[in-house]
Design an enzyme around this catalytic site. Sequence first.
Site, PDB file in Angstrom:
ATOM      1  N   ASP A 117      23.227  -6.174  -9.298  1.00 47.92           N
ATOM      2  CA  ASP A 117      21.971  -6.867  -9.043  1.00 47.92           C
ATOM      3  C   ASP A 117      22.234  -8.270  -8.499  1.00 47.92           C
ATOM      4  OD1 ASP A 117      19.010  -7.320  -9.447  1.00 47.92           O
ATOM      5  OD2 ASP A 117      19.769  -8.792 -10.871  1.00 47.92           O
ATOM      6  N   GLU A 166      22.333  -0.281  -7.712  1.00 47.44           N
ATOM      7  CA  GLU A 166      22.921  -1.577  -8.062  1.00 47.44           C
ATOM      8  C   GLU A 166      24.332  -1.393  -8.629  1.00 47.44           C
ATOM      9  OE1 GLU A 166      18.731  -3.901  -9.130  1.00 47.44           O
ATOM     10  OE2 GLU A 166      19.952  -3.036 -10.731  1.00 47.44           O
TER      11      GLU A 166
END
EC number: 3.1.26.3
Length: 228
Positions: A49, A121
């Site tokens: 992320d 992610e």
Amino acid sequence: MKRSAALADLEARLGHRFADPGLLARALTHGSMSGPHREDNQRLEFLGDRVLGLVMAEALLARDPTAAEGQLAPRYNALVRKEACAEVARQFGIGDALKLGRSERLSGGRRKMALLGDAMEAVIAAVYTDAGFEAARDMILRLWGDRIDRVEEDARDPKTALQEWAQGRGLPPPSYVETGREGPDHQPVFTIEVRLTSGETADAKASSKRQAEQQAASALLSRLERGE
């Protein structure tokens, strides 16, 4: 770790051949499959992320050197939000490669937005860990493709857009009602219904109320714009 045919196929779609294919395998392992000798992808998701955020911040600044922070923020959010990650994951077949526990498989986990976004992610972090920032950046920019160039189209917040649609027709703002909650306390899934006073409704499920509200608003707005 020996490279399986499925991992090799996914590597080809991602455009990165791992020096350590075990990193990719971990990125694809959901918490429902973790165990004493098998790590899940949560830690990689946390890292990925942040890597994605830096890449997109750089890309947006380079793309529009004169944009103010107020213009950049919604574009950034549109590119890094879980829905965008899940869309990319679907496009490149990451869902088919996920390792899921039986309950997640039976409940359609390979199609769930939250699981796909998390896995995307985690894959980003796996590439970053395997080969460094430049390799991760190259992959992200390749996979996101023209989404960066058309980000203004995607930056409109669905809840805001739906409220503007309602107000433009003299209606009160939409209301959002939690109509269901399932799953364990540490991993709940919320069902949210959005309602207009004119009678139109739509609902959506997500791992957070905010995501479910956004998805419900987007679904209803799409239906209204199609005239349904």
